[in-house]
Design a protein around this motif. Structure first.
Motif, PDB file in Angstrom:
ATOM      1  N   LEU A  62       3.760   9.660  -4.922  1.00  0.00           N
ATOM      2  CA  LEU A  62       3.477   8.543  -4.025  1.00  0.00           C
ATOM      3  C   LEU A  62       4.744   8.177  -3.272  1.00  0.00           C
ATOM      4  O   LEU A  62       5.864   8.402  -3.752  1.00  0.00           O
ATOM      5  CB  LEU A  62       2.984   7.327  -4.815  1.00  0.00           C
ATOM      6  N   SER A 111       8.360  -0.732   6.689  1.00  0.00           N
ATOM      7  CA  SER A 111       7.465  -0.969   7.815  1.00  0.00           C
ATOM      8  C   SER A 111       7.913  -2.232   8.539  1.00  0.00           C
ATOM      9  O   SER A 111       8.597  -3.089   7.960  1.00  0.00           O
ATOM     10  CB  SER A 111       6.021  -1.123   7.341  1.00  0.00           C
ATOM     11  N   ARG A 137      10.133   6.852  -3.564  1.00  0.00           N
ATOM     12  CA  ARG A 137       9.239   7.924  -4.008  1.00  0.00           C
ATOM     13  C   ARG A 137       8.980   7.766  -5.509  1.00  0.00           C
ATOM     14  O   ARG A 137       9.909   7.536  -6.282  1.00  0.00           O
ATOM     15  CB  ARG A 137       9.842   9.301  -3.720  1.00  0.00           C
ATOM     16  N   LEU A 173       6.517   5.011  -0.614  1.00  0.00           N
ATOM     17  CA  LEU A 173       6.492   3.715   0.057  1.00  0.00           C
ATOM     18  C   LEU A 173       7.682   3.676   0.991  1.00  0.00           C
ATOM     19  O   LEU A 173       8.814   3.923   0.564  1.00  0.00           O
ATOM     20  CB  LEU A 173       6.583   2.578  -0.972  1.00  0.00           C
ATOM     21  N   PHE A 178       0.847  -1.188   0.000  1.00  0.00           N
ATOM     22  CA  PHE A 178       0.000   0.000   0.000  1.00  0.00           C
ATOM     23  C   PHE A 178       0.885   1.241   0.000  1.00  0.00           C
ATOM     24  O   PHE A 178       1.688   1.444   0.905  1.00  0.00           O
ATOM     25  CB  PHE A 178      -0.916   0.006   1.230  1.00  0.00           C
ATOM     26  N   TRP A 179       0.726   2.065  -1.030  1.00  0.00           N
ATOM     27  CA  TRP A 179       1.453   3.320  -1.141  1.00  0.00           C
ATOM     28  C   TRP A 179       0.588   4.438  -0.563  1.00  0.00           C
ATOM     29  O   TRP A 179      -0.631   4.329  -0.495  1.00  0.00           O
ATOM     30  CB  TRP A 179       1.753   3.633  -2.608  1.00  0.00           C
ATOM     31  N   THR A 180       1.227   5.529  -0.174  1.00  0.00           N
ATOM     32  CA  THR A 180       0.493   6.695   0.297  1.00  0.00           C
ATOM     33  C   THR A 180       0.854   7.901  -0.568  1.00  0.00           C
ATOM     34  O   THR A 180       1.926   7.935  -1.191  1.00  0.00           O
ATOM     35  CB  THR A 180       0.799   7.016   1.769  1.00  0.00           C
ATOM     36  N   ILE A 181      -0.045   8.892  -0.605  1.00  0.00           N
ATOM     37  CA  ILE A 181       0.243  10.125  -1.340  1.00  0.00           C
ATOM     38  C   ILE A 181       1.239  10.946  -0.531  1.00  0.00           C
ATOM     39  O   ILE A 181       1.073  11.147   0.676  1.00  0.00           O
ATOM     40  CB  ILE A 181      -1.045  10.923  -1.587  1.00  0.00           C
ATOM     41  N   ASP A 182       2.283  11.389  -1.197  1.00  0.00           N
ATOM     42  CA  ASP A 182       3.333  12.187  -0.556  1.00  0.00           C
ATOM     43  C   ASP A 182       2.960  13.663  -0.706  1.00  0.00           C
ATOM     44  O   ASP A 182       3.070  14.227  -1.790  1.00  0.00           O
ATOM     45  CB  ASP A 182       4.674  11.882  -1.230  1.00  0.00           C
ATOM     46  N   SER A 183       2.502  14.267   0.382  1.00  0.00           N
ATOM     47  CA  SER A 183       2.016  15.653   0.311  1.00  0.00           C
ATOM     48  C   SER A 183       3.136  16.686   0.335  1.00  0.00           C
ATOM     49  O   SER A 183       2.920  17.851   0.024  1.00  0.00           O
ATOM     50  CB  SER A 183       1.055  15.920   1.473  1.00  0.00           C
TER      51      SER A 183
END
Length: 270
Positions: A71, A76, A90, A73, A49-54
């Protein structure tokens, strides 16, 4: 009509805007093949699961008049058993006004134990083609390749261009920064440009392997081709604090070229 695979569902789309969407959707096959060892095929990044890099750092890409999303990663604790290193991956996805799609990746070693890590990398880009038997790939002629169907034995490509009559799974090494994929029936050419990725993977499973793949329609091999910017032959090693960058850009230009008549540099200027 039931459409078994993602590729089949994408094949039902007819306009150029969604052609680009097909390329975007192919990011489900994006992989960073970290490390050696007992990793799953194509690495683990594609299944995370990737997240948006703000708040991304500056990227080495021009974004004027272009839409983009960043995005990220990160390491973890759940990944320790698969990949025992800390990292930041990134990815900037950029869509140009003409429909060109650019993927820019940056991978940083964030280990605090002083350890370096080594990985290979490939963008897995599924291209929709009208008829695989009428497709030619130009730009890889006379180059050495590792044949994955023969335990990566090394060969030299022969002929004027690459055509397809059976299963192909090859890693071309020391490739040019521009590669052209000609779809003769639709009179269009995909132009792939890349930086930081010296190799190129060419893959089509053909009929027998397609039938054995649960997420692949029996006849989907006729309408797809993977030509992936990659770094496989010489893996990348990063010490703590070091960063690697790689980029792939895909554009589509109209063409009615025959073999030997397409100059990828000219196609890029269209």
């Amino acid at each position: 009509m039931e459409v078994k695979s993602l590729l089949g569902r994408m094949n039902m789309v007819k306009n150029c805007f969604l052609l680009v969407a097909r390329l975007f959707l192919s990011l489900q096959r994006l992989s960073a093949e970290f490390g050696s060892g007992a990793l799953e095929q194509h690495g683990f990044a594609r299944n995370m699961f990737w997240t948006i890099d703000s708040d991304p750092p500056p990227f080495p890409t021009i974004t004027a008049n272009k839409a983009f999303v960043d995005l990220i990663l990160k390491h973890s604790e759940e990944e320790v058993k698969i990949w025992p290193h800390r990292y930041e991956f990134r990815l900037r996805i950029t869509l140009g006004p003409g429909g060109d799609l650019m993927l820019t990746s940056r991978i940083r070693n964030t280990n605090t134990d002083g350890k370096a890590f080594t990985f290979t990398f490939a963008y897995h880009t599924y291209l929709y083609v009208t008829d695989i038997s009428e497709v030619r790939v130009e730009g890889l002629e006379t180059l050495d390749y590792l044949d994955s169907l023969r335990d990566r034995e090394r060969f030299t490509e022969q002929g004027d261009a690459i055509t397809f009559e059976s299963e192909v799974d090859k890693i071309y090494v020391s490739t040019p920064t521009k590669i052209a994929i000609l779809d003769h029936e639709r009179k269009r050419t995909f132009v792939l440009r890349k930086d930081g990725l010296p190799d190129a993977v060419v893959w089509n499973p053909w009929d027998k392997k397609a039938k054995a793949m649960p997420d692949f329609g029996d006849d989907d091999y006729k309408h797809m081709l993977c030509v992936d910017a990659a770094c496989v032959e010489k893996p990348i090693t990063l010490k703590p604090g070091e960063e690697w960058k790689g980029r792939q850009e895909l554009s589509v230009v109209p063409s009615s070229y025959c073999s030997g008549q397409l100059d990828p540099q000219r196609a890029l200027s269209v």
